[in-house]
Scaffold this motif. Structure first.
Motif, PDB file in Angstrom:
ATOM      1  N   PRO A 335       0.792  -1.236   0.000  1.00 22.01           N
ATOM      2  CA  PRO A 335       0.000   0.000   0.000  1.00 22.01           C
ATOM      3  C   PRO A 335       0.824   1.286   0.000  1.00 22.01           C
ATOM      4  O   PRO A 335       0.281   2.360  -0.245  1.00 22.01           O
ATOM      5  N   THR A 336       2.130   1.219   0.261  1.00 23.68           N
ATOM      6  CA  THR A 336       2.918   2.448   0.335  1.00 23.68           C
ATOM      7  C   THR A 336       3.260   3.023  -1.031  1.00 23.68           C
ATOM      8  O   THR A 336       3.473   4.223  -1.169  1.00 23.68           O
ATOM      9  N   GLY A 337       3.356   2.154  -2.044  1.00 18.62           N
ATOM     10  CA  GLY A 337       3.744   2.615  -3.371  1.00 18.62           C
ATOM     11  C   GLY A 337       5.248   2.699  -3.576  1.00 18.62           C
ATOM     12  O   GLY A 337       5.714   2.994  -4.681  1.00 18.62           O
ATOM     13  N   TYR A 338       6.022   2.456  -2.515  1.00 16.02           N
ATOM     14  CA  TYR A 338       7.481   2.482  -2.636  1.00 16.02           C
ATOM     15  C   TYR A 338       7.989   1.128  -3.125  1.00 16.02           C
ATOM     16  O   TYR A 338       7.336   0.091  -2.951  1.00 16.02           O
ATOM     17  N   SER A 339       9.185   1.154  -3.694  1.00 13.74           N
ATOM     18  CA  SER A 339       9.887  -0.109  -3.953  1.00 13.74           C
ATOM     19  C   SER A 339      10.524  -0.553  -2.639  1.00 13.74           C
ATOM     20  O   SER A 339      10.648   0.227  -1.681  1.00 13.74           O
ATOM     21  N   ARG A 340      10.950  -1.798  -2.594  1.00 10.03           N
ATOM     22  CA  ARG A 340      11.554  -2.301  -1.365  1.00 10.03           C
ATOM     23  C   ARG A 340      12.803  -1.493  -0.994  1.00 10.03           C
ATOM     24  O   ARG A 340      12.994  -1.120   0.174  1.00 10.03           O
ATOM     25  N   GLU A 341      13.624  -1.181  -1.966  1.00 14.94           N
ATOM     26  CA  GLU A 341      14.853  -0.435  -1.692  1.00 14.94           C
ATOM     27  C   GLU A 341      14.545   0.966  -1.177  1.00 14.94           C
ATOM     28  O   GLU A 341      15.215   1.485  -0.272  1.00 14.94           O
ATOM     29  N   GLU A 342      13.531   1.617  -1.771  1.00 16.79           N
ATOM     30  CA  GLU A 342      13.189   2.973  -1.343  1.00 16.79           C
ATOM     31  C   GLU A 342      12.695   2.994   0.093  1.00 16.79           C
ATOM     32  O   GLU A 342      13.089   3.862   0.886  1.00 16.79           O
ATOM     33  N   LEU A 343      11.837   2.045   0.437  1.00 17.64           N
ATOM     34  CA  LEU A 343      11.285   2.055   1.797  1.00 17.64           C
ATOM     35  C   LEU A 343      12.349   1.679   2.827  1.00 17.64           C
ATOM     36  O   LEU A 343      12.355   2.213   3.947  1.00 17.64           O
ATOM     37  N   LEU A 344      13.266   0.799   2.471  1.00 18.52           N
ATOM     38  CA  LEU A 344      14.326   0.418   3.407  1.00 18.52           C
ATOM     39  C   LEU A 344      15.306   1.562   3.667  1.00 18.52           C
ATOM     40  O   LEU A 344      16.081   1.514   4.628  1.00 18.52           O
TER      41      LEU A 344
END
Length: 676
Positions: A335-344
């Motif tokens: 639901p955030t719309g981020y990629s995994r790398e961006e959110l990490l």
């Protein structure tokens, strides 16, 4: 050899013990699944029968209403012929023409004196029926004789008409007083022909028959013994929904089944069974994984990772000091719309709106003190800048190096919030619909009073016009019926006022004894007709601070019911007592009437429910007691009933009154000192 067998036995035991829980749970799930599938099939079958029953009930109501309303249209014509047996053809046609309108399904009306049709309207298209002698038509003669001999209205048919086509015929016997007025003399019969096709069309029978199979039997309204006149008689052998269609002095029986029969099948059952299988798999999968974990520690890490990633609830691992995301699962990421790398690369502070900073600080303090936080609700910011609601729970953990981490569950509650909003909207719509209904009832009641007052006014003028006894009797019957309908209108209006919250109360000190005596004087004539004795006690000098008109309305309705449902030579006793509730006064109306069955008491105060009295000759609307209860409750009181079948009934109600304690009973002499 022994060592080999031992190793095999140990291996077998290990394998069985690992998967034994899965086998047991799987067996239970299979049994539960079969039972759930059985219940689901039963539920779908019940829903299908309920759906067919609902449609059939609406059709039954339409058929009953159409037939009875058409039959009643002719009652006035019967009265005219009874009053004027030598009625001419021209006058008969003039009277009959007003009965044919867009709301009726009448095809023609014939009057047969001495069983021969001599009057007919309209003539056009029906002229071949003039001169018809029922004695020469056995198909119709039986119902004619049955109506004449019983003196009651009978619905016959469908019959083949002389003038072509088919029709249901309302047979109404006509009689008049002889010259001396000592007895009634049979004049003949009025036959009102209801067009079969038009009745089927306007009642919706033909439209519904295209959706479900319908069969109706009981030709000539003879009940279950009559023959089938609509549909296929085999429908009665297919476990149908059976409904009786009530007619004047007879009935039909209607059977309905779905077009495809009662077998419930299709996509719904397949989807439900697939769901059961899916649930079974979801339940068994963790157990199987647990067995695998016991076999191999390395596999345990892999399985734990799989559960972490497959979780339907978001899961996050954050650094305690910085709040940076260390690990996240797909449910949190999606639901955030981020990629995994961006959110990490972000911290939970970066995706928390500034308006939640104070709440977030409080949760951090709680976590420092207790080691856990939540559950609490806030919002996360998506990559596109929009926000979505979440609910968080978490706990502090330590890794192998002793570093503090935050392990949290992040549940997306967007659908939950939407469901709450839908519930609020639905409640608002329900309240608005209820308000509209009350306003409609109020408006219609006002609209009906005007023509009804005109009818009653003309009745009074006719009473003063020097009518003979017979016509004066008819006029009084019209007046009585009009007053009854006006009472019903007033009760509906009061009910609408209460439901809409527009009813007002004018509070004043009221002497209870005077109100009771006024009510007794109003019903005394009615009581004297049945030789019923009216008594009251315990009311001298007792007063209530209440609305006088509404109190009188409540008492009058209860006394009136006690008289209507009493036995000849009985009694009605009205008594005032002190209530066990402090600050309340209790008024009791007891009678020696027919009583009410214990299993019917819960239905007594329901609107338009007259219990078994609906089938009796006692007049009533079924609104009075419901209205009475609502008035009493609106005045802050209570109402109830105790009854024994065949012995009598005791109705009581309690209203608040100042000073009703043992040492401070309110009387007319002290009431003025208590006015607020």
């Amino acid at each position: 050899m022994k060592n080999t067998l031992a190793r095999i036995w140990v291996f077998f035991q290990k394998r069985e013990l690992v998967f034994l829980p899965a086998i047991l749970v799987g067996t239970c799930l299979i049994a539960t699944g079969f039972y759930a599938d059985y219940l689901h099939s039963q539920s779908m079958d019940r829903e299908l029968r309920d759906s067919v029953f609902t449609r059939s009930s609406l059709l039954r109501a339409d058929l009953e209403g159409k037939i009875i309303s058409n039959a009643r249209l002719v009652q006035g014509l019967v009265a005219s012929i009874s009053a004027e047996p030598d009625l001419s053809m021209e006058k008969f046609a003039k009277l009959a023409q007003y009965l044919f309108n867009d709301q009726s399904e009448l095809r023609n009306i014939g009057a047969a004196s001495d069983l021969v049709i001599r009057h007919l309207y309209p003539i056009e298209g029906n002229g071949s029926a003039i001169g018809l002698d029922f004695r020469e038509h056995p198909q119709q003669l039986e119902s004619v004789l049955r109506a004449r001999d019983s003196g009651n209205l009978i619905i016959a048919g469908p019959v083949d008409l002389v003038q072509s086509g088919q029709g249901f015929i309302a047979r109404i016997p006509v009689s008049f007083d002889d010259i001396e007025g000592n007895e009634r003399v049979s004049w003949g019969m009025i036959s009102a022909v209801i067009d079969v096709n038009q009745l089927y069309q306007t009642s919706g029978l033909l439209d519904l028959a295209e959706k479900i199979n319908i069969s109706i039997r009981s030709k000539d309204a003879l009940g279950k013994v009559g023959e089938v006149f609509f549909g296929n008689e085999q429908i009665f052998e297919q476990n149908p929904v059976l409904l009786d269609i009530s007619l004047p002095n007879g009935s039909w029986q209607m059977a309905t089944v779905p077009k495809e029969g009662w077998i419930v099948a299709g996509n719904d059952s397949a989807i439900f069974r697939f769901g059961l299988i899916l649930i079974g798999i979801l339940v068994l999968l963790p157990i199987i994984l647990m067995g695998k974990f016991q076999q191999n520690k390395r596999d345990s890490e892999a399985r734990l990772r799989a559960l972490f990633m497959m979780s339907p609830v978001g899961i996050a691992l954050n650094e305690y000091e910085t709040g940076r995301f260390i690990e996240i699962n797909e449910s949190l990421l999606a639901p955030t719309g981020y990629s995994r790398e961006e959110l990490l690369s972000l911290t939970y502070w970066d995706i928390t709106p500034k308006g939640y900073m104070m709440l977030e600080t409080q949760q951090v303090e709680s976590m420092q003190a207790t080691g856990t936080f939540g559950p609490y609700k806030k919002e996360y910011i998506r990559k596109n800048g929009s926000c979505y609601p979440v609910q968080l729970n978490g706990v502090i953990i330590h890794d192998a190096s002793g570093r503090k981490l935050i392990w949290s569950m992040v549940e997306d509650i967007t659908e939950h919030k939407a469901a709450e909003q839908a519930l609020i909207t639905a409640r608002y719509e329900a309240e608005r619909a209820n308000k509209a209904k009350s306003e409609f009832l109020s408006s219609m009641s006002h609209e009906l009073r005007t023509p009804m007052n005109a009818i009653l006014g003309f009745c009074r003028l006719l009473e003063l016009g020097g009518l003979d006894d017979r016509r004066l009797k008819y006029t009084k019957e019209i007046k009585t019926a009009g007053m009854h309908l006006l009472t019903l209108i007033d009760e509906v209006l009061d009910l609408a006022k209460i439901e809409s919250g527009r009813i007002d109360f004018r509070l004043e000190w009221v002497e209870v004894c005077l109100v009771i005596e006024e009510c007794i004087s109003l019903v005394k004539i009615q009581a004297d007709r049945q030789d019923i004795k009216l008594m009251h006690s315990g009311m001298v000098d007792k007063v209530l601070y209440t609305d006088r008109i509404r109190l009188k309305q409540v008492v009058l309705n209860l006394i009136n019911n006690a008289i209507k449902y009493n036995r000849k030579g009985g009694w009605v006793h009205i008594e005032l007592r002190e209530s066990v509730r402090p600050g309340y006064i209790k008024i009791i109306i007891a009678d020696s009437g027919i009583g009410i069955a214990a299993n019917k008491l819960t239905e007594l105060f329901q609107p338009f429910n007259r219990l078994d009295a609906a089938a009796s000759a006692i007049e009533g609307t079924g609104i009075g007691l419901s209205l009475t209860r609502r008035i009493v409750e609106k005045m802050g009181g209570y109402i109830g009933v105790d009854s024994e079948l065949g012995i009598g009934s005791t109705f009581w109600f309690e209203l608040p009154a100042k000073g009703i304690a043992d040492d401070d009973t309110v009387t007319s002499s002290t009431a003025q000192d208590l006015v607020p």
